[in-house]
Design an enzyme around this catalytic site. Sequence first.
Site, PDB file in Angstrom:
ATOM      1  CG  ASP A 105      -1.838  -1.161   1.293  1.00 43.69           C
ATOM      2  OD1 ASP A 105      -2.157  -1.690   0.221  1.00 43.69           O
ATOM      3  OD2 ASP A 105      -2.240  -1.546   2.413  1.00 43.69           O
TER       4      ASP A 105
HETATM    5  N1  URA Z   1      -1.087  -6.014   3.784  1.00 47.00           N
HETATM    6  C1  URA Z   1      -1.603  -4.772   3.824  1.00 47.00           C
HETATM    7  O1  URA Z   1      -2.634  -4.546   4.431  1.00 47.00           O
HETATM    8  N2  URA Z   1      -0.938  -3.808   3.169  1.00 47.00           N
HETATM    9  C2  URA Z   1       0.232  -3.997   2.518  1.00 47.00           C
HETATM   10  O2  URA Z   1       0.793  -3.051   1.966  1.00 47.00           O
HETATM   11  C3  URA Z   1       0.755  -5.292   2.491  1.00 47.00           C
HETATM   12  C4  URA Z   1       0.075  -6.295   3.132  1.00 47.00           C
END
Ligand code: URA
Length: 245
Positions: A105
């Site tokens: 993310d």
């Molecule tokens: N899980 C998440 O919630 N976000 C990420 O960036 C990676 C794994």
Amino acid sequence: MARERLDKMLAGRGAGTRREAAARIRAGLVTVNGAPCRDPACKVDPDSDQICVDGIALRTRRERYFMMNKPAGVISATEDAKQQTVLSLLPEAERCGLAPVGRLDKDTVGLMLLTDDGALNHALTSPRRHVDKQYRALVSGHLDAEAPARFAAGLKLADGTVCRPAGLTIGECREDGLTEVLVTLQEGRYHQVKRMIAAVGGHVEVLERLSMGPLRLDGKLARGQYRALTEDEISELFRAVSGPE
Ligand code: URA
């Protein structure tokens, strides 16, 4: 490029020791230009022959592998009209053909592998390969005491999705009220760590990826910095995805 013995050449490129490489060749797991080759002494040219081990194209010297310590605020994409991407942190001349392996993310930090090796990228992210990804999260809220057992059993998310069994280690509550947890996943669903933690009563405030298979984030890299993988790191990654899916 001089021709080399097949077993010697494979051993130098992530197919284990020379003896292990020879065993794979004899077992018929190695193809040269589409046909199985069972002779470890066969002479090949890694630059012009198409060599596959367990169906995965062999890495050639042209392919590149980088580890980045992804900072918050950049997206895991190759390009974007509006937002800064992980690739935009590299000099333009270095970017060509590279792609991130898996997605983080925008606000997630930590280990991001970048490569132009599409076969390895696919193998590392294939849900069938079960490659462990470990995350460190700082979590607010009150986690269910049964959360580690629920993760291990295969947690059901709010939308009904049932996750693969996953690891959860809950640390001490810190002075700022946040709890540090370690989460180990073998899949990569959208916002998976955040949604799993939410399902057991917490809220992820900070999320960092620490490892992907055998590859661990280099603690010497500041956020936004990157470096080429070492030959050993590349070999370990190949070993982690070798064998049938
Ligand atoms: N899980 C998440 O919630 N976000 C990420 O960036 C990676 C794994």
